[in-house]
Design an enzyme around this catalytic site. Structure first.
Site, PDB file in Angstrom:
ATOM      1  N   TYR A 210      -2.223  -1.675   2.750  1.00 47.45           N
ATOM      2  CA  TYR A 210      -2.384  -3.085   3.106  1.00 47.45           C
ATOM      3  C   TYR A 210      -3.818  -3.521   2.832  1.00 47.45           C
ATOM      4  O   TYR A 210      -4.758  -3.108   3.520  1.00 47.45           O
ATOM      5  CB  TYR A 210      -2.048  -3.329   4.571  1.00 47.45           C
ATOM      6  CG  TYR A 210      -0.608  -3.074   4.959  1.00 47.45           C
ATOM      7  CD1 TYR A 210       0.398  -2.955   4.007  1.00 47.45           C
ATOM      8  CD2 TYR A 210      -0.245  -2.957   6.302  1.00 47.45           C
ATOM      9  CE1 TYR A 210       1.717  -2.718   4.374  1.00 47.45           C
ATOM     10  CE2 TYR A 210       1.081  -2.722   6.676  1.00 47.45           C
ATOM     11  CZ  TYR A 210       2.043  -2.607   5.705  1.00 47.45           C
ATOM     12  OH  TYR A 210       3.342  -2.373   6.070  1.00 47.45           O
TER      13      TYR A 210
ATOM     14  N   HIS B 131       5.656   6.055   3.648  1.00 47.51           N
ATOM     15  CA  HIS B 131       5.807   4.696   3.132  1.00 47.51           C
ATOM     16  C   HIS B 131       6.567   4.643   1.805  1.00 47.51           C
ATOM     17  O   HIS B 131       6.617   3.583   1.173  1.00 47.51           O
ATOM     18  CB  HIS B 131       4.418   4.057   2.959  1.00 47.51           C
ATOM     19  CG  HIS B 131       4.383   2.583   3.160  1.00 47.51           C
ATOM     20  ND1 HIS B 131       3.220   1.843   3.101  1.00 47.51           N
ATOM     21  CD2 HIS B 131       5.361   1.668   3.413  1.00 47.51           C
ATOM     22  CE1 HIS B 131       3.480   0.573   3.322  1.00 47.51           C
ATOM     23  NE2 HIS B 131       4.769   0.433   3.504  1.00 47.51           N
TER      24      HIS B 131
END
Length: 324
Positions: free
Chosen positions: A67, A136
């Site tokens: 992110y 992820h």
């Protein structure tokens, strides 16, 4: 009404029933020239939003190394300085980043890379331990997943992480992690329009938490978008298809708007209330960039879950639209 804290599966880790999704505060980032962030952000506003969420009772913060290519973790660390003992931090691994270039540059889940990514996240988060460390790569090869689990169990033994999970919508993959002692959660896509019954069945059977990504459909369930909405070139939401999926979401929202906003709720609070009622294992993590968003989402804690009658009314409306 105040909702009791929820537990991250069998970990014993207690969290607020609604968390704070930290993807948006990462700012711009790109993969192969395409945006994977939510555009420009004001770090001071992000810090203020985190503080406002804390003041409103939110204790669970979910981020990832990718992110903002590390920026989200750094902003979270800045906001939580001196407050680490009050919060539970989740982050993710599997994506390789070039922090200076704000780029995702590949994927790697080899044991050596997982260890390195963990150390890098610990440094950016300015913490000694990650409470929930999540894989992820949602479509990772099942045959190699056991090696990932073994590495994560090693990190638990080293005291670098307390528990782990997988961000995936595949029950077969989730089940591989669920067999391991320190697996605490599966991060799954779920919201009032897009239910995920197979994954709900699995997490409840395995006593895992279900961390809800996309609980507000990246803002589409807040009522602030329409079919003419345009996003900046550095905003991942520019890929929204208002003639397709997102258009159907907006249409469906109109059929359930009155139920979601009953009792003085905002649309966002109603959508979060649906998730809180859908499963006691759920912990939604709406993305937040501003103080106003933090306060609005946290307001769902006071309104509580939707009632059984409201849930049934929504189900009936969505079945009529062939969305159930």
């Amino acid at each position: 009404m105040t909702i009791p804290a929820r537990t991250l599966g069998r970990s014993g880790i207690s969290v607020s029933p609604i968390g704070f999704g930290c993807w948006a505060i990462g700012g711009p980032a790109f993969r192969d020239g395409n945006p994977i962030g939510w555009g420009k952000v004001d770090d001071n506003e992000s810090v203020a939003a985190i503080e406002a969420a804390l003041d409103a009772g939110v204790t669970f913060f979910d981020t990832a190394n990718v992110y903002g290519a590390g920026h989200s973790e750094r902003v979270l660390a800045r906001a939580l300085a001196g407050k680490r003992d009050r919060v539970v931090i989740a982050t993710k691994f599997g994506n390789l980043i070039d922090e200076g270039a704000q780029q995702a540059i590949g994927r790697d889940a080899s044991p050596a890379s997982i260890r390195e990514q963990c150390d890098e996240s610990l440094a950016r988060l300015d913490t000694d331990v990650i409470d929930l460390y999540q894989f992820h790569i949602g479509d990772y090869d099942l045959e190699q997943a056991e090696d990932v689990v073994a590495t994560l169990e090693e990190l638990v033994q080293l005291g670098k992480i307390r528990s782990f999970g997988w961000s995936t919508d595949d029950p077969q993959r989730a089940a591989v992690f669920a067999r391991s002692e320190h697996c605490a959660a599966i991060q799954l896509h779920a919201n009032v329009i897009d239910d995920n019954p197979e994954m709900v069945k699995l997490i409840e059977a395995e006593n895992l938490a279900g961390i809800n990504r996309g609980p507000l459909a990246m803002g589409a369930l807040t009522g602030k978008f329409n079919r003419d909405t345009k996003f900046a070139d550095d905003d991942v939401r520019r890929r929204f298809d208002f003639a397709g999926k997102e258009g159907r979401t907006l249409e469906a929202l109109e059929h359930i708007r009155d139920v979601l906003t009953s009792g003085g709720r905002t649309l966002a609070q109603g959508a979060l209330g649906w998730l809180l009622a859908r499963s006691e294992a759920f912990v939604p993590i709406p993305g937040i960039r501003t103080v106003a968003q933090a306060q609005d989402n946290a307001g769902a804690l006071q309104h509580g879950p939707l009632s059984a009658e409201q849930m049934a009314e929504i189900d009936t409306a969505l079945r009529a639209l062939s969305l159930r």
